[in-house]
Write a protein that holds these residues in place. Sequence first.
Motif, PDB file in Angstrom:
ATOM      1  N   PHE A 124       0.854  -1.190   0.000  1.00 26.62           N
ATOM      2  CA  PHE A 124       0.000   0.000   0.000  1.00 26.62           C
ATOM      3  C   PHE A 124       0.881   1.228   0.000  1.00 26.62           C
ATOM      4  CE2 PHE A 124      -2.188   3.406   2.304  1.00 26.62           C
ATOM      5  CZ  PHE A 124      -3.326   3.530   1.529  1.00 26.62           C
ATOM      6  N   ASP A 208     -10.161   2.321  -0.719  1.00 31.52           N
ATOM      7  CA  ASP A 208      -9.377   1.103  -0.959  1.00 31.52           C
ATOM      8  C   ASP A 208      -9.546   0.182   0.237  1.00 31.52           C
ATOM      9  OD1 ASP A 208      -7.775   1.327  -3.508  1.00 31.52           O
ATOM     10  OD2 ASP A 208      -7.206   3.211  -2.551  1.00 31.52           O
ATOM     11  N   ILE A 210      -7.995  -3.402   1.773  1.00 30.06           N
ATOM     12  CA  ILE A 210      -6.979  -4.451   1.719  1.00 30.06           C
ATOM     13  C   ILE A 210      -7.260  -5.425   2.856  1.00 30.06           C
ATOM     14  CG2 ILE A 210      -4.522  -4.978   1.715  1.00 30.06           C
ATOM     15  CD1 ILE A 210      -3.985  -2.081   0.925  1.00 30.06           C
ATOM     16  N   TYR A 222      -3.191 -11.765   0.625  1.00 30.35           N
ATOM     17  CA  TYR A 222      -3.952 -10.529   0.749  1.00 30.35           C
ATOM     18  C   TYR A 222      -4.626 -10.147  -0.559  1.00 30.35           C
ATOM     19  CZ  TYR A 222      -0.193  -7.926  -1.574  1.00 30.35           C
ATOM     20  OH  TYR A 222       0.734  -7.479  -2.481  1.00 30.35           O
ATOM     21  N   THR A 223      -5.738  -9.437  -0.421  1.00 28.99           N
ATOM     22  CA  THR A 223      -6.469  -8.931  -1.575  1.00 28.99           C
ATOM     23  C   THR A 223      -6.590  -7.419  -1.464  1.00 28.99           C
ATOM     24  OG1 THR A 223      -8.648  -9.147  -0.511  1.00 28.99           O
ATOM     25  CG2 THR A 223      -7.827 -11.048  -1.762  1.00 28.99           C
ATOM     26  N   ARG A 224      -6.640  -6.780  -2.616  1.00 30.30           N
ATOM     27  CA  ARG A 224      -6.888  -5.342  -2.658  1.00 30.30           C
ATOM     28  C   ARG A 224      -8.127  -5.113  -3.497  1.00 30.30           C
ATOM     29  NH1 ARG A 224      -2.598  -0.427  -3.182  1.00 30.30           N
ATOM     30  NH2 ARG A 224      -4.111   1.269  -3.308  1.00 30.30           N
ATOM     31  N   ASN A 225      -9.150  -4.568  -2.867  1.00 32.40           N
ATOM     32  CA  ASN A 225     -10.447  -4.364  -3.520  1.00 32.40           C
ATOM     33  C   ASN A 225     -10.959  -5.658  -4.155  1.00 32.40           C
ATOM     34  OD1 ASN A 225     -10.334  -1.632  -2.788  1.00 32.40           O
ATOM     35  ND2 ASN A 225      -9.220  -1.095  -4.657  1.00 32.40           N
ATOM     36  N   GLY A 228      -6.409 -10.404  -5.671  1.00 34.53           N
ATOM     37  CA  GLY A 228      -5.075 -10.606  -5.149  1.00 34.53           C
ATOM     38  C   GLY A 228      -4.484 -11.915  -5.609  1.00 34.53           C
TER      39      GLY A 228
END
Length: 256
Positions: A124, A208, A210, A222-225, A228
């Motif tokens: 990030f 956003d 995460i 991990y995922t972002r929006n 991932g």
Amino acid sequence: MAKAQTPPMGWSSWNLFAANIDEDLIVDIADAMVEYNLDVAMLEKYGLTEPDIGTSYTFNGYTVYVWFSEPNEDGNRYCYSSITGKDESGKDVTMSTDIIAEVSPETAPWLEYDALTFLDPGIFSMYINRIDEITMSYGGNDYVFALPRNDAGEFTTVTCNGQPVDTQNFRYLYVSILNLKLEGEYSETDSQPVEMFRLVVKSGNRTDEIVFYQVSSAKAYYTRNGEGRYYMLVDGISKVQRNIQLLLAGQPVPSK
């Protein structure tokens, strides 16, 4: 750069199109030209009907692809280039340089790089003065940090769930979030992912999210929006969680 899918077949030479596109890309990276006037049989001969690697870029409405075979017995790769776009009538077209070239590892060492080499390892990144609100959730608790800004666009106070916290220690907490780094590409295991930490960052109209899922004692996917494919180390997330508790307890948060 990625593992390639099967390239498009049935093209015309791009020399037929007034697109100001030439063969410079292939010529510049090649050690030798091995074939001209391509056809499907020729691509099969050099292992290019199902390439090992493909890379692309888009410019002026055209997407240029460069396809590379598996290494041959000399350790070199064969390559050719194709381009997709639209002709003057708006019809989709696929074109080719009509050249197969041979490229050595010395000429194009980046062909052997891992995909992670090209990625920013930071999970990030956002300038702290752009953040309006950041929610950190774990252990069944939500910690909502609000960062009101002054007329100069800088925040001078921070609150957590409505209560003031030390601004400098919050900055150090935020640094520990910025220091979270991806370690590698995640492959699914038999372990059931368990959510261990969630960040929701609001900046103007942008939000956003995460989410970190622990998949082993050492790794967290991990995922972002919602998307991932990489993992990081659990220790980094645990450090952020410890720093949250230090901040809320009024104790110094480590600067590193």
